[in-house]
Design an enzyme around this catalytic site. Structure first.
Site, PDB file in Angstrom:
ATOM      1  N   ARG A   1      39.160 -10.843   6.087  1.00 42.71           N
ATOM      2  CA  ARG A   1      38.237  -9.711   6.216  1.00 42.71           C
ATOM      3  C   ARG A   1      39.012  -8.407   6.357  1.00 42.71           C
ATOM      4  O   ARG A   1      38.932  -7.719   7.364  1.00 42.71           O
ATOM      5  CB  ARG A   1      37.286  -9.988   7.364  1.00 42.71           C
ATOM      6  CG  ARG A   1      36.274 -11.012   6.881  1.00 42.71           C
ATOM      7  CD  ARG A   1      35.315 -11.458   7.872  1.00 42.71           C
ATOM      8  NE  ARG A   1      34.026 -11.664   7.234  1.00 42.71           N
ATOM      9  CZ  ARG A   1      32.953 -12.090   7.866  1.00 42.71           C
ATOM     10  NH1 ARG A   1      33.005 -12.330   9.157  1.00 42.71           N
ATOM     11  NH2 ARG A   1      31.824 -12.264   7.226  1.00 42.71           N
TER      12      ARG A   1
ATOM     13  N   ASP B   1      33.823 -10.408  -0.182  1.00 40.07           N
ATOM     14  CA  ASP B   1      33.471 -11.064   1.077  1.00 40.07           C
ATOM     15  C   ASP B   1      32.086 -11.721   0.955  1.00 40.07           C
ATOM     16  O   ASP B   1      31.062 -11.144   1.291  1.00 40.07           O
ATOM     17  CB  ASP B   1      33.495 -10.012   2.200  1.00 40.07           C
ATOM     18  CG  ASP B   1      33.250 -10.613   3.577  1.00 40.07           C
ATOM     19  OD1 ASP B   1      32.868 -11.801   3.649  1.00 40.07           O
ATOM     20  OD2 ASP B   1      33.426  -9.887   4.571  1.00 40.07           O
TER      21      ASP B   1
ATOM     22  N   TYR C   1      36.661 -11.367  15.773  1.00 38.04           N
ATOM     23  CA  TYR C   1      35.712 -12.430  16.069  1.00 38.04           C
ATOM     24  C   TYR C   1      35.587 -12.603  17.575  1.00 38.04           C
ATOM     25  O   TYR C   1      36.431 -12.137  18.341  1.00 38.04           O
ATOM     26  CB  TYR C   1      36.163 -13.756  15.441  1.00 38.04           C
ATOM     27  CG  TYR C   1      36.033 -13.774  13.943  1.00 38.04           C
ATOM     28  CD1 TYR C   1      34.788 -13.961  13.341  1.00 38.04           C
ATOM     29  CD2 TYR C   1      37.132 -13.597  13.122  1.00 38.04           C
ATOM     30  CE1 TYR C   1      34.653 -13.977  11.968  1.00 38.04           C
ATOM     31  CE2 TYR C   1      37.020 -13.609  11.740  1.00 38.04           C
ATOM     32  CZ  TYR C   1      35.771 -13.799  11.171  1.00 38.04           C
ATOM     33  OH  TYR C   1      35.642 -13.813   9.807  1.00 38.04           O
TER      34      TYR C   1
HETATM   35  P1  NAD Z   1      30.021 -14.618  13.095  1.00 41.94           P
HETATM   36  O1  NAD Z   1      29.040 -15.133  12.102  1.00 41.94           O
HETATM   37  O2  NAD Z   1      31.297 -15.354  13.304  1.00 41.94           O
HETATM   38  O3  NAD Z   1      29.283 -14.483  14.526  1.00 41.94           O
HETATM   39  C1  NAD Z   1      28.074 -13.753  14.657  1.00 41.94           C
HETATM   40  C2  NAD Z   1      28.113 -12.921  15.915  1.00 41.94           C
HETATM   41  O4  NAD Z   1      27.938 -13.769  17.051  1.00 41.94           O
HETATM   42  C3  NAD Z   1      29.407 -12.157  16.145  1.00 41.94           C
HETATM   43  O5  NAD Z   1      29.103 -10.778  16.189  1.00 41.94           O
HETATM   44  C4  NAD Z   1      29.904 -12.690  17.486  1.00 41.94           C
HETATM   45  O6  NAD Z   1      30.536 -11.704  18.257  1.00 41.94           O
HETATM   46  C5  NAD Z   1      28.606 -13.137  18.125  1.00 41.94           C
HETATM   47  N1  NAD Z   1      28.747 -14.077  19.263  1.00 41.94           N
HETATM   48  C6  NAD Z   1      29.609 -15.107  19.425  1.00 41.94           C
HETATM   49  N2  NAD Z   1      29.412 -15.707  20.617  1.00 41.94           N
HETATM   50  C7  NAD Z   1      28.385 -15.060  21.220  1.00 41.94           C
HETATM   51  C8  NAD Z   1      27.712 -15.202  22.479  1.00 41.94           C
HETATM   52  N3  NAD Z   1      28.070 -16.146  23.326  1.00 41.94           N
HETATM   53  N4  NAD Z   1      26.712 -14.349  22.760  1.00 41.94           N
HETATM   54  C9  NAD Z   1      26.350 -13.375  21.892  1.00 41.94           C
HETATM   55  N5  NAD Z   1      26.956 -13.171  20.704  1.00 41.94           N
HETATM   56  C10 NAD Z   1      27.958 -14.004  20.373  1.00 41.94           C
HETATM   57  O7  NAD Z   1      30.360 -13.096  12.822  1.00 41.94           O
HETATM   58  P2  NAD Z   1      30.376 -12.249  11.478  1.00 41.94           P
HETATM   59  O8  NAD Z   1      29.023 -11.716  11.224  1.00 41.94           O
HETATM   60  O9  NAD Z   1      31.006 -13.066  10.414  1.00 41.94           O
HETATM   61  O10 NAD Z   1      31.306 -11.027  11.901  1.00 41.94           O
HETATM   62  C11 NAD Z   1      32.427 -11.209  12.761  1.00 41.94           C
HETATM   63  C12 NAD Z   1      33.245  -9.928  12.878  1.00 41.94           C
HETATM   64  O11 NAD Z   1      33.871  -9.623  11.650  1.00 41.94           O
HETATM   65  C13 NAD Z   1      32.427  -8.694  13.246  1.00 41.94           C
HETATM   66  O12 NAD Z   1      33.218  -7.902  14.083  1.00 41.94           O
HETATM   67  C14 NAD Z   1      32.249  -8.012  11.935  1.00 41.94           C
HETATM   68  O13 NAD Z   1      32.004  -6.614  12.076  1.00 41.94           O
HETATM   69  C15 NAD Z   1      33.597  -8.279  11.319  1.00 41.94           C
HETATM   70  N6  NAD Z   1      33.583  -8.150   9.863  1.00 41.94           N
HETATM   71  C16 NAD Z   1      34.549  -7.385   9.272  1.00 41.94           C
HETATM   72  C17 NAD Z   1      34.559  -7.249   7.890  1.00 41.94           C
HETATM   73  C18 NAD Z   1      35.609  -6.418   7.209  1.00 41.94           C
HETATM   74  O14 NAD Z   1      36.286  -5.654   7.850  1.00 41.94           O
HETATM   75  N7  NAD Z   1      35.771  -6.565   5.914  1.00 41.94           N
HETATM   76  C19 NAD Z   1      33.612  -7.887   7.124  1.00 41.94           C
HETATM   77  C20 NAD Z   1      32.632  -8.665   7.766  1.00 41.94           C
HETATM   78  C21 NAD Z   1      32.648  -8.804   9.120  1.00 41.94           C
END
Ligand code: NAD
Length: 402
Positions: A147, A155, A251
């Site tokens: 990412r 992505d 994450y």
């Molecule tokens: P994910 O599907 O792995 O998880 C979903 C969400 O659940 C996350 O925000 C996580 O913090 C949250 N979570 C985990 N345990 C929890 C708990 N106990 N209580 C409440 N919430 C909880 O996450 P995702 O949507 O794939 O994204 C993960 C990270 O990657 C984020 O910071 C997102 O902004 C980042 N991201 C970056 C890029 C990039 O830079 N290209 C692209 C996509 C996502």
């Protein structure tokens, strides 16, 4: 069937791949997805037009796009060949584009050196991974695309999470016995519904935006404090806890037992006052965290709805049953599977763009396959190549099972 030769890996360089024979176009194939409930397709006519304009041959299996409302004639008009027989489809193929992981039977139809790109869900598909290894197939797993900024356009986890978040909010509204917006009518004033989103990653943020557009009062919670700013920028309220569980790479990390108890208390109070709860919390490689216990469900209002996006990885709600909608204490608990497949037109369009972007790393400007997989995105997403499982955790799992 021709068998492309695979060159040996040079010390200190990336994995190598045989060049396409001089001047020969790269044959790219899109089979019809056969997994139950999968309506998406790995490419769309707009992307086919660009690939064929670059000199590639694109073959689409008959009816591959029908479930996503891309009929064969649109692919044909975009320059693709429509093929009915699987044997003819795969004859001389160099690259296979897929949504779901290939089955062992699919793999057995491919020649050594064929490249497959798609979601591989390796942990749950070890026999297929082993077969790709043994048949010297090259597999790129889109879920391993790092990412980083440069990889944003490829992505697929994010594009499909966007589709899932939108669909979850719509599903919640559809199952809710209330209006979501505030209404002032001659028949009285209707208070807006409250929607709670647990987990404000890509899917959660899309669910927040959709629920806001439907007029609900939206609250959200995430263990990563950084998510608070994004939640507030969408006009929702962020529930704060004195915990910051941001781990490696943005994450979430796993919470300590004390932190879990604190979180449970705050989340339970918010769940009890919500009309719709959408849970999206995930920790990569682990069971989804349990956020809504059966005791908490019992405190919810009759008619409330839970949409548990983590259903496939164990569920954020204790009562969730993957693939089912159940009623407990008057609360509807939905455990959807493969939500992006419910908006197959746009989910496929986004996925196809992700793949087009990924392909640009594999094929050079003259339309030839790159001689080596040195790009960091290719290295990170290479699951199997030249008879070896390149992804260490999957290799360890396979070794443990044998
Ligand atoms: P994910 O599907 O792995 O998880 C979903 C969400 O659940 C996350 O925000 C996580 O913090 C949250 N979570 C985990 N345990 C929890 C708990 N106990 N209580 C409440 N919430 C909880 O996450 P995702 O949507 O794939 O994204 C993960 C990270 O990657 C984020 O910071 C997102 O902004 C980042 N991201 C970056 C890029 C990039 O830079 N290209 C692209 C996509 C996502």
């Amino acid at each position: 069937m021709s068998t492309p030769a695979i060159a040996q890996k040079e010390p200190g360089t990336g994995p190598t791949v045989s060049k396409n024979p001089a001047g020969a176009p790269v044959v790219i194939v899109v089979p019809r997805e056969t997994a139950p409930g999968e309506h998406r397709v790995a490419t769309v006519p707009d992307v086919v037009r660009k690939l064929t304009a670059s000199g590639h041959v694109v073959r689409i299996e008959h009816d591959a796009g029908t479930g996503a409302y891309y009929p064969d004639d649109l692919f044909l008009a975009a320059g693709a060949q429509i093929i009915s027989s699987r044997t003819a489809l795969f004859d001389g193929v160099r690259i296979v584009l897929r949504v779901q992981p290939p089955t062992v039977a699919d793999i057995d139809q491919l020649s050594e050196g064929t490249i497959i790109i798609g979601f591989m869900n390796a942990t749950n598909n070890l026999p297929a991974v082993a077969r790709m290894r043994d048949r010297k197939i090259t597999a790129f797993a889109l879920e391993f695309v790092p990412r980083i900024t440069r990889a944003q356009s490829m992505d697929a986890l994010s594009s499909q999470a966007t589709a899932a978040g939108y669909t979850a909010a719509v599903l919640g509204a559809d199952n809710c016995p209330k209006f979501l917006p505030m209404l002032t009518t001659a028949a009285g004033t209707i208070r807006p519904a409250t929607v709670l989103i647990l987990g404000a990653g890509v899917a959660g943020l899309m669910a927040i935006a959709t629920a806001k557009r439907l007029g609900a009062i939206v609250e959200a919670y995430d263990v990563r404090r950084a998510a608070g700013e994004q939640v507030r920028s969408l006009g929702a309220k962020f529930l704060e806890l004195e915990i910051n569980a941001e781990g490696q790479g943005g994450y979430a990390r796993e919470l300590t037992p004390e932190e879990k108890a604190q979180e449970q208390q705050m989340v339970s109070a918010a769940v009890a006052r919500a009309d719709i709860v959408i849970t999206t919390a995930a920790i990569p490689g682990r069971r989804a965290p349990l956020l809504v216990t059966k005791e908490t469900v019992a405190t919810m209002r009759p008619g409330a709805v839970i949409v548990d996006l983590a259903a496939e990885s164990g569920g954020n709600c204790e009562l969730t049953q993957a693939g089912k909608t159940i009623q407990e204490h008057g609360v509807t608990i939905i455990g959807p599977q493969n939500l992006p497949a419910r908006v197959p037109f746009h989910a496929s369009q986004m996925y196809a763009k992700n793949l087009q972007s990924f392909l640009s790393l594999l094929v050079d400007k003259d339309g030839a396959l790159v001689p080596e997989f040195t790009d960091e995105i290719l290295v990170a997403s290479l699951l199997v190549h030249a008879g070896e499982v390149r992804h260490a955790p999957t290799r360890d799992l396979l070794a443990g099972g044998k």
